[in-house]
Design an enzyme around this catalytic site. Structure first.
Site, short mmCIF file in Angstrom:
data_model
loop_
_atom_site.label_atom_id
_atom_site.label_comp_id
_atom_site.label_asym_id
_atom_site.label_seq_id
_atom_site.Cartn_x
_atom_site.Cartn_y
_atom_site.Cartn_z
N GLU A 60 4.57 13.11 41.41
CA GLU A 60 4.03 13.63 42.68
C GLU A 60 5.09 14.39 43.46
OE1 GLU A 60 1.12 12.64 46.38
OE2 GLU A 60 1.43 11.11 44.85
N THR A 61 6.32 13.93 43.41
CA THR A 61 7.41 14.61 44.09
C THR A 61 7.58 16.03 43.56
OG1 THR A 61 8.58 12.55 44.54
CG2 THR A 61 9.91 14.58 44.49
#
Length: 137
Positions: A60-61
């Site tokens: 997700e980062t």
């Protein structure tokens, strides 16, 4: 802003964030691709294996950072869906995630993120979709 050094220079500080606590380092960044690393040590579950949630955080980062570059100034990328399939795990070393754009639209950006161990073995395949919205001040 598709050049990695310009994009990385524009990212906010990670001090005090989950990224800092997990040791995530973004090493390449553009709208179409983001690459980052994360140590296994400190990111394991009680049995000594890389925690699946840690792989999801890395995915997700990276996708979110790339989507933010795509969104541009005055806009924000917010994750709306994340799915991850865990193929194998790791007990030590660094893992590397690579987010590759699948769709770069005006309101949505979708990335496939592959997390690999130091030997290039696929640990996780994730897909992230971010909605691109006007940034609130």
């Amino acid at each position: 802003m598709s050049d990695t050094s310009d994009a990385l220079a524009a990212t906010p500080s990670i001090a005090g964030t989950l990224l800092e606590r997990m040791g995530i380092e973004v090493v390449e960044l553009s709208a179409g691709r983001a690459v980052g690393t994360m140590p296994v040590e400190g990111n394991t579950q009680p049995y000594g294996l890389l925690h699946g949630g840690a792989s999801a955080v890395l995915a997700e980062t990276l996708g979110s950072y790339a989507a933010q570059v795509h969104a541009g100034a005055g806009r924000a990328a917010v994750g709306i869906e994340l799915s991850a399939t865990h193929h194998r795990s790791a007990r030590s070393g660094l893992v590397t995630g690579t987010a590759t754009a699948l769709h770069l639209g005006s309101t949505l950006a979708t990335y496939e993120v592959v997390v690999e161990d130091a030997d290039g073995r696929r640990l996780c395949t994730a897909r992230l979709t971010c909605m691109l919205i006007d940034a609130r001040r």
